[in-house]
Design a protein around this motif. Structure first.
Motif, mmCIF file in Angstrom:
data_model
loop_
_atom_site.group_PDB
_atom_site.id
_atom_site.type_symbol
_atom_site.label_atom_id
_atom_site.label_comp_id
_atom_site.label_asym_id
_atom_site.label_seq_id
_atom_site.Cartn_x
_atom_site.Cartn_y
_atom_site.Cartn_z
ATOM 1 N N GLU A 7 42.481 123.154 -0.835
ATOM 2 C CA GLU A 7 41.640 123.427 -1.995
ATOM 3 C C GLU A 7 40.226 122.898 -1.790
ATOM 4 N N ARG A 9 38.685 122.473 1.108
ATOM 5 C CA ARG A 9 38.037 123.329 2.094
ATOM 6 C C ARG A 9 37.545 124.624 1.441
ATOM 7 N N GLU A 10 38.363 125.226 0.570
ATOM 8 C CA GLU A 10 37.944 126.440 -0.137
ATOM 9 C C GLU A 10 36.740 126.164 -1.039
ATOM 10 N N PHE A 11 36.751 124.995 -1.676
ATOM 11 C CA PHE A 11 35.633 124.616 -2.546
ATOM 12 C C PHE A 11 34.341 124.487 -1.740
ATOM 13 N N ASN A 13 33.608 125.835 1.137
ATOM 14 C CA ASN A 13 33.204 127.088 1.762
ATOM 15 C C ASN A 13 32.669 128.123 0.774
ATOM 16 N N ARG A 14 32.749 127.841 -0.507
ATOM 17 C CA ARG A 14 32.172 128.764 -1.476
ATOM 18 C C ARG A 14 30.673 128.832 -1.265
ATOM 19 N N GLY A 15 30.095 129.981 -1.516
ATOM 20 C CA GLY A 15 28.653 130.160 -1.345
ATOM 21 C C GLY A 15 27.837 129.308 -2.295
ATOM 22 N N ASN A 16 28.315 129.095 -3.514
ATOM 23 C CA ASN A 16 27.546 128.349 -4.498
ATOM 24 C C ASN A 16 27.331 126.904 -4.075
ATOM 25 N N VAL A 17 28.327 126.293 -3.478
ATOM 26 C CA VAL A 17 28.199 124.895 -3.064
ATOM 27 C C VAL A 17 27.156 124.775 -1.962
ATOM 28 N N ASP A 19 24.669 126.861 -1.378
ATOM 29 C CA ASP A 19 23.358 127.142 -1.974
ATOM 30 C C ASP A 19 22.832 125.921 -2.710
#
Length: 142
Positions: A7, A9-11, A13-17, A19
């Motif tokens: 979870e 790692r997914e967080f 790898n999100r684009g928003n984080v 940015d």
């Protein structure tokens, strides 16, 4: 524990984080530029008119304690300049985005008006479900 790491790692790898991280780093660098602008250019120019630099304004309290309100004034000037520059950048980006945006095509109508009862009905309708009038061809109102 594996689920937690997955979870996380997914967080990350999100684009928003990513940015947001880039924005914070650039914001920090931009802050130092604005601070230098205020400290090294604006305050000395204002100091020519007031006789001193804002950073040097202070009030002696008790003993060695001083209230450095000039540094607060400098911080407020930094904030206002940074807010103005960000406002101008965002306004320019919005204007550019509006200029290059694709014009939206209007959707084709899916309904028509019954000539007899003025209700909205599907385009393919041959009889009005409201007044039961036949809609094929041209009709004269009775």
């Amino acid at each position: 524990m594996k689920k937690f790491i997955k979870e996380f790692r997914e967080f990350i790898n999100r684009g928003n984080v990513m940015d947001m991280a880039v924005g914070v780093i650039i914001g920090g660098a931009f802050s130092s530029i604005v601070t230098s602008l205020v400290d090294d250019i604006i305050n000395p120019i204002l100091g020519m008119f007031g006789g001193m630099n804002f950073d040097q304004l202070s009030v002696k309290l008790f003993g060695d304690a001083t209230l450095n309100y000039g540094k607060f004034i400098t911080a407020v000037i930094n904030f206002l300049i940074m807010a103005l520059i960000i406002f101008i950048l965002v306004k320019g980006m919005n204007k550019a985005a509006a200029r290059f945006a694709q014009p939206k095509e209007e959707a084709a109508p899916t309904t028509k008006e019954c000539p007899f009862c003025k209700s909205q009905i599907p385009l393919a309708a041959t009889r009005c479900p409201h007044c039961t009038s036949i809609l094929e061809g041209e009709h004269k109102e009775a």
